[in-house]
Motif scaffolding. Sequence first.
Motif, mmCIF file in Angstrom:
data_model
loop_
_atom_site.group_PDB
_atom_site.id
_atom_site.type_symbol
_atom_site.label_atom_id
_atom_site.label_comp_id
_atom_site.label_asym_id
_atom_site.label_seq_id
_atom_site.Cartn_x
_atom_site.Cartn_y
_atom_site.Cartn_z
ATOM 1 N N PRO A 7 30.633 39.155 30.379
ATOM 2 C CA PRO A 7 31.948 38.994 31.007
ATOM 3 C C PRO A 7 33.065 39.290 30.016
ATOM 4 C CG PRO A 7 30.767 36.887 30.893
ATOM 5 C CD PRO A 7 29.897 37.929 30.278
ATOM 6 N N ASP A 11 38.092 37.640 32.046
ATOM 7 C CA ASP A 11 37.253 37.053 33.086
ATOM 8 C C ASP A 11 36.874 35.622 32.710
ATOM 9 O OD1 ASP A 11 35.772 37.236 35.558
ATOM 10 O OD2 ASP A 11 33.958 37.452 34.343
ATOM 11 N N ARG A 12 36.426 35.426 31.490
ATOM 12 C CA ARG A 12 36.035 34.079 31.035
ATOM 13 C C ARG A 12 37.235 33.142 30.997
ATOM 14 N NH1 ARG A 12 33.393 36.925 26.948
ATOM 15 N NH2 ARG A 12 34.845 36.060 25.451
ATOM 16 N N ASP A 15 38.118 31.763 34.450
ATOM 17 C CA ASP A 15 37.152 30.943 35.179
ATOM 18 C C ASP A 15 37.744 29.605 35.615
ATOM 19 O OD1 ASP A 15 34.977 32.625 35.467
ATOM 20 O OD2 ASP A 15 33.934 31.882 33.691
#
Length: 85
Positions: A7, A11-12, A15
């Motif tokens: 990822p 993206d991380r 989360d």
Amino acid sequence: MSATATPSVLDRMLDPVRDCLTPEVARRILALRADPVTQAKLDEYAEKNAGGTITPAELDEYDAMVQAGNMIAVLQAKARAVVGR
């Protein structure tokens, strides 16, 4: 994103946003689209960039627009995960 793909940092980092989304908010994020004026400017800059005629100032604005679009795309992926739950 496939299970084997690494990822992205963005993206991380986003989360936790997914975990805060209600289905209603997720659907609104999924519906986000550029307004016609912004989309026309993005298309113009993309054409100029491909043709090598974009100015440095236009390139800066185009890059900012692309980065914003990338962030929205990641948010929309998070929203899809909420709606699909």
